[in-house]
Enzyme design. Structure first.
Site, PDB file in Angstrom:
ATOM      1  N   ASP A  68     -24.295  -9.601   6.707  1.00 59.53           N
ATOM      2  CA  ASP A  68     -24.105  -8.921   5.426  1.00 59.53           C
ATOM      3  C   ASP A  68     -24.860  -7.598   5.455  1.00 59.53           C
ATOM      4  O   ASP A  68     -25.828  -7.460   5.861  1.00 59.53           O
ATOM      5  CB  ASP A  68     -24.513  -9.863   4.222  1.00 59.53           C
ATOM      6  CG  ASP A  68     -23.892 -11.091   4.272  1.00 59.53           C
ATOM      7  OD1 ASP A  68     -22.557 -10.950   3.755  1.00 59.53           O
ATOM      8  OD2 ASP A  68     -24.403 -12.187   4.326  1.00 59.53           O
ATOM      9  N   ASP A  96     -26.412  -8.839  12.685  1.00 61.36           N
ATOM     10  CA  ASP A  96     -26.583  -9.352  11.467  1.00 61.36           C
ATOM     11  C   ASP A  96     -25.247  -9.278  10.696  1.00 61.36           C
ATOM     12  O   ASP A  96     -24.385  -8.630  11.252  1.00 61.36           O
ATOM     13  CB  ASP A  96     -27.598  -8.722  10.502  1.00 61.36           C
ATOM     14  CG  ASP A  96     -27.635  -8.832   9.021  1.00 61.36           C
ATOM     15  OD1 ASP A  96     -27.718 -10.123   8.999  1.00 61.36           O
ATOM     16  OD2 ASP A  96     -27.388  -8.107   8.320  1.00 61.36           O
TER      17      ASP A  96
END
Length: 215
Positions: A12, A10
């Site tokens: 953020d 991922d």
């Protein structure tokens, strides 16, 4: 210690700390719609914007959510103030340079490029951004697509995530999950780390990647 054949990352909250801009944009959005910003911020992380809007405004037509999400993405892409790497991310990404890995993010391609660039991090060659999936996390589609593009069985992948939606998506894909940062601890990842500074990556001749959490 975890072993894998590919890592799915991922962005953020996991590689890039973009909380300042995310909170600025979503606070403004919540206030415009008469919502409590603090309650809105509890669910924005990990999902695509239209999916967050659908949770917060369940009676609103999806077409309106999709339209506002395009505006939100443009706002977030233009606002890079305070975007920095998560501690340890530069060294971690350098260690992965020659290993199978992919970015799997709810950001679209322009936003992902902007934030990774602002944080000084290399963009993985394989990436699954918002435009490439039909369903947002916590749906596992993005992680399954990332594994398929790398040619690795989902069970041989380890996901790195910070949010409830992302951790649920990784689990639903049949993958093990390393939770990164303070949000992740509450959602029962297989391994939890405060940031990426305590991770050591080793690779073997047979293609196995070993992740060590150091003291």
């Amino acid at each position: 210690m975890l072993t894998a054949r590919a890592l799915l990352l991922d962005m953020d909250g996991t590689l890039v700390n973009s909380d300042a801009v995310v909170e600025r944009c979503w606070r403004r959005w919540a206030i415009r719609h008469g919502l409590d910003p603090e309650e809105a911020l509890k669910i924005v992380h990990g999902r695509q914007g239209y999916a967050t809007m659908a949770v917060l405004l369940p009676d609103r037509p999806m077409e309106q959510n999709l339209a506002e999400n395009r505006v939100m993405l443009a706002e977030e892409t233009a606002d890079l103030d305070g975007v920095v790497p998560v501690p340890g991310a530069p060294a971690f990404m350098a260690a992965l340079a020659s290993l199978p890995h992919a970015l799997v993010t709810s950001a679209d391609e322009p936003l992902a490029q902007a934030r990774m660039g602002a944080a000084g991090l290399p963009m993985p060659a394989v990436r699954v951004t918002a435009e490439r999936v039909g369903a947002s996390k916590p749906d596992p589609e993005g992680f399954l697509k990332g594994a398929a593009e790398l040619g690795v069985d989902p069970a041989d992948c380890v996901v790195f995530e910070d949010s409830e939606a992302g951790i649920e998506a990784g689990r639903a894909a049949g993958m093990r999950v390393v939770g990164v940062g303070p949000r992740a601890a509450a959602f029962g990842p297989d391994v939890h780390v405060a940031d990426l500074t305590r991770l050591r990556v080793e690779s073997a001749a047979d293609g196995t990647i070993t992740l060590h959490v150091t003291d």
